[in-house]
Motif scaffolding. Structure first.
Motif, PDB file in Angstrom:
ATOM      1  N   SER A 163       1.710  -7.886  -4.701  1.00  0.00           N
ATOM      2  CA  SER A 163       0.959  -7.258  -4.306  1.00  0.00           C
ATOM      3  C   SER A 163      -0.604  -7.619  -3.923  1.00  0.00           C
ATOM      4  O   SER A 163      -0.843  -6.837  -2.703  1.00  0.00           O
ATOM      5  N   ASN A 164      -1.120  -6.798  -5.071  1.00  0.00           N
ATOM      6  CA  ASN A 164      -3.053  -6.620  -4.695  1.00  0.00           C
ATOM      7  C   ASN A 164      -3.259  -8.408  -4.227  1.00  0.00           C
ATOM      8  O   ASN A 164      -4.400  -8.450  -3.863  1.00  0.00           O
ATOM      9  N   THR A 213      -3.068  -1.788   4.465  1.00  0.00           N
ATOM     10  CA  THR A 213      -2.372  -2.026   2.889  1.00  0.00           C
ATOM     11  C   THR A 213      -2.043  -0.975   2.659  1.00  0.00           C
ATOM     12  O   THR A 213      -1.239  -1.119   1.082  1.00  0.00           O
ATOM     13  N   GLU A 217       1.622  -1.393   0.040  1.00  0.00           N
ATOM     14  CA  GLU A 217       1.503  -0.693  -1.120  1.00  0.00           C
ATOM     15  C   GLU A 217       2.911  -0.065  -0.597  1.00  0.00           C
ATOM     16  O   GLU A 217       3.679   0.545  -1.863  1.00  0.00           O
TER      17      GLU A 217
END
Length: 236
Positions: A163-164, A213, A217
């Motif tokens: 995910s990052n 973003t 998340e």
């Protein structure tokens, strides 16, 4: 300096048209990068002759150099290679036919592949070796064991870091403007150039990136929750 709040909204509305381009660059680079990273991680873990060394060198070089440098190397270097190969084979294809966004796709995919390779490799190493041996004991081949047992658990472990990486590529897509691709950042510059209200335009761009973003998340959290419903023993 007086902030023009009304223009922030005006810029925000104009920037919405650039979101698909930014998301496309991110999606392509992450998808292709994941495939490259998966292959690189596997050949490194299993120490495949030649390929393992090439994968290690690739990861070391890409992670050790800036993302912008990769884009410029592809932008200036790829046309030379394409034109030379085309001339040698008599294909008649010119590098000028390659759309500008194509350079971004190639460059960012290469960058994403190196970083995802390390993420996936750490996930694979987190899976207990005994599970692979148990798979062998019931007649599974290595590809079958990886696909059915190891990879699902490795990806579950790697999900936060993956995910990052997606968020990092989303933000890194702003570099595409250096090769004339109109993404959110480039659109903000274009909108602001009409009245020099760059601060307001970039505030609008920041708000859009923040929203995207948060969406990534949130989707990751939902996916983690769903995976954990089926993950009773973890990878230990």
């Amino acid at each position: 300096m007086k902030i023009d709040v009304a223009f922030i909204w005006t810029a925000f509305v104009h920037l919405l048209s650039a979101i698909p381009t930014t998301l496309l660059i991110t999606a392509v680079s992450v998808t292709v990068g994941f495939i490259i990273g998966l292959i690189g991680a596997v050949v490194r873990i299993y120490k495949v002759p030649v390929l393992g060394q090439i994968a290690t060198a690739y990861v070391t070089f890409i992670r050790g150099t800036p993302m912008l440098t990769h884009l410029l190397l592809i932008y200036f270097g790829l046309p030379v290679i394409v034109d030379a190969v085309s001339a040698a084979l008599g294909l008649g294809f010119k590098s000028s036919s390659i759309p500008m966004i194509g350079f971004a796709f190639i460059s960012f995919s290469i960058t994403a592949g190196a970083y995802m390779s390390e993420v996936i490799r750490s996930g694979l190493l987190a899976v207990n070796r005994g599970q692979l041996e148990a798979a062998y004991s019931i007649g599974m081949t290595t590809p079958q064991a990886l696909r059915r047992i190891v990879l699902p658990q490795a990806l579950a472990v790697s999900l936060p870091n993956l995910s990052n990486s997606v968020i990092g590529m989303l933000h890194g897509s702003t570099l595409a403007f250096t090769v004339s691709v109109v993404d959110i950042n480039a659109k903000a510059q274009i909108v602001a150039s009409t009245n020099w209200k760059f601060f307001e335009a970039y505030l609008a761009a920041a708000a859009i990136f923040w929203g995207l973003t948060l969406l990534i998340e949130r989707l990751t959290a939902l996916l983690e929750k769903r995976i954990n419903l089926y993950n009773r023993g973890g990878v230990a």
